[in-house]
Design a protein around this motif. Structure first.
Motif, short mmCIF file in Angstrom:
data_model
loop_
_atom_site.label_atom_id
_atom_site.label_comp_id
_atom_site.label_asym_id
_atom_site.label_seq_id
_atom_site.Cartn_x
_atom_site.Cartn_y
_atom_site.Cartn_z
N ALA A 11 0.85 -1.19 0.00
CA ALA A 11 0.00 0.00 0.00
C ALA A 11 0.89 1.24 0.00
O ALA A 11 2.11 1.15 0.13
CB ALA A 11 -0.90 -0.02 1.24
N ASP A 12 0.28 2.40 -0.13
CA ASP A 12 1.03 3.65 -0.10
C ASP A 12 1.81 3.82 1.19
O ASP A 12 2.82 4.51 1.22
CB ASP A 12 0.08 4.84 -0.29
CG ASP A 12 -0.54 4.89 -1.68
OD1 ASP A 12 0.06 4.29 -2.61
OD2 ASP A 12 -1.60 5.50 -1.83
N THR A 13 1.36 3.18 2.25
CA THR A 13 2.03 3.27 3.54
C THR A 13 3.29 2.42 3.59
O THR A 13 4.06 2.52 4.53
CB THR A 13 1.09 2.81 4.66
OG1 THR A 13 0.75 1.44 4.43
CG2 THR A 13 -0.15 3.67 4.74
N GLY A 14 3.49 1.55 2.61
CA GLY A 14 4.64 0.66 2.60
C GLY A 14 4.35 -0.71 3.18
O GLY A 14 5.18 -1.60 3.11
N GLU A 15 3.18 -0.91 3.75
CA GLU A 15 2.85 -2.22 4.32
C GLU A 15 2.24 -3.11 3.23
O GLU A 15 1.72 -2.63 2.23
CB GLU A 15 1.90 -2.09 5.50
CG GLU A 15 0.47 -1.79 5.14
CD GLU A 15 -0.45 -1.80 6.34
OE1 GLU A 15 -1.65 -1.96 6.13
OE2 GLU A 15 0.02 -1.64 7.47
N VAL A 16 2.31 -4.39 3.47
CA VAL A 16 1.72 -5.35 2.54
C VAL A 16 0.21 -5.31 2.71
O VAL A 16 -0.32 -5.48 3.81
CB VAL A 16 2.26 -6.77 2.82
CG1 VAL A 16 1.60 -7.78 1.91
CG2 VAL A 16 3.78 -6.80 2.64
N ALA A 17 -0.50 -5.07 1.61
CA ALA A 17 -1.95 -4.91 1.64
C ALA A 17 -2.64 -6.27 1.56
O ALA A 17 -2.34 -7.09 0.69
CB ALA A 17 -2.41 -4.03 0.48
N VAL A 18 -3.57 -6.53 2.48
CA VAL A 18 -4.35 -7.77 2.50
C VAL A 18 -5.45 -7.67 1.44
O VAL A 18 -6.06 -6.62 1.27
CB VAL A 18 -4.95 -8.00 3.90
CG1 VAL A 18 -5.85 -9.22 3.92
CG2 VAL A 18 -3.84 -8.12 4.94
N GLN A 19 -5.68 -8.77 0.73
CA GLN A 19 -6.70 -8.82 -0.32
C GLN A 19 -7.82 -9.77 0.08
O GLN A 19 -7.55 -10.85 0.63
CB GLN A 19 -6.09 -9.31 -1.64
CG GLN A 19 -4.98 -8.41 -2.16
CD GLN A 19 -5.50 -7.03 -2.52
OE1 GLN A 19 -6.50 -6.90 -3.19
NE2 GLN A 19 -4.82 -6.01 -2.04
#
Length: 189
Positions: free
Chosen positions: A72-80
Motif C-alpha cells: 500500500a502507499d504506507t509501505g505495508e503489505v496490503a491484504v486482499q
C-alpha cells in the motif's frame, strides 16, 4: 530429535512470525526453512511433505514478488479479500491434489503415511497460494492443516516439529487477527 530438526523448527518459527507481521524478511527465512525441512522429511520418508518443501520454494519466490508489488502507499503489505468462487476452486484443487498425490505415493513409494501426508501437502499448497496472494483466509486454512500435522508428527516421533506446528496454530491465530486489523498509517511491520 536431531540438530537438523532443531534448526528447521527455529527457522520455521521465525519465518511464520515474520509472515504474521507482514514483514518481507519472511520470504528468505522461509526459503531456508524449506531447505532444512526438505532434508528432514527425506530422512523420515515423508515424501509428499519433502516435495511440498520444493514446491514451497517456488511459492516463496512467487509470494516474494507479489508482496513486493502489493504494498500500500504506507509501505505495508496490503491484504486482499478472497472471493467465494476462487476459494471453492482452490479447495476443489486441494482435494484433487490430495487424491492424486495419495494414490501415487501409496502405489509407487514406501511413504510412511501416504494419504494423510498427501492431503496435508495438497491443502498446504492451497494455504501457501492464499498467503502469497495476501488473503487473510490463509491463516484459517493453516489452523486446520497445522492441527492435523501435529498428530502426524507425533505419530512419526518428530516431537519438536509437532511442537512447532502446535505453536504455528497460535501464530496462525495471531496472523489472522493481525491481517484483519486495520493498521496505523505509520506502521512499517
Amino acid at each position: 530429535m536431531s540438530w537438523l530438526e532443531i534448526a528447521a523448527v527455529i527457522t520455521s518459527f521465525a519465518a511464520i512470525w515474520l509472515t504474521a507481521r507482514r514483514n518481507m524478511l519472511c520470504w528468505p527465512v522461509n526459503l531456508v526453512a524449506c531447505v532444512l525441512y526438505f532434508k528432514l522429511f527425506l530422512d523420515v520418508r515423508l515424501y509428499a511433505d519433502m516435495v511440498l518443501q520444493a514446491l514451497f520454494g517456488a511459492g516463496i519466490v512467487y509470494g516474494w514478488v507479489l508482496w513486493a508489488r502489493g504494498k500500500a502507499d504506507t509501505g505495508e503489505v496490503a491484504v486482499q479479500p478472497l472471493a467465494r468462487g476462487p476459494a471453492a476452486i482452490a479447495l476443489i484443487a486441494g482435494a484433487a491434489g490430495a487424491l492424486a498425490i495419495g494414490w501415487f505415493t501409496s502405489h509407487y513409494t514406501n511413504a510412511a503415511l501416504p494419504w494423510i501426508d498427501a492431503t496435508l501437502t495438497s491443502f498446504s499448497m492451497v494455504a501457501q497460494y492464499w498467503a502469497a496472494r495476501r488473503h487473510a483466509a490463509n491463516w484459517l486454512a493453516w489452523i486446520v492443516i497445522d492441527a492435523a500435522y501435529v498428530g502426524m508428527f507425533v505419530f512419526k516421533g518428530l516431537i519438536l516439529t509437532a511442537g512447532l506446528y502446535a505453536a504455528m496454530i497460535a501464530l496462525a491465530v495471531l496472523g489472522y487477527k493481525n491481517w484483519m486489523t486495520p493498521r496505523h498509517p505509520d506502521f512499517r511491520g
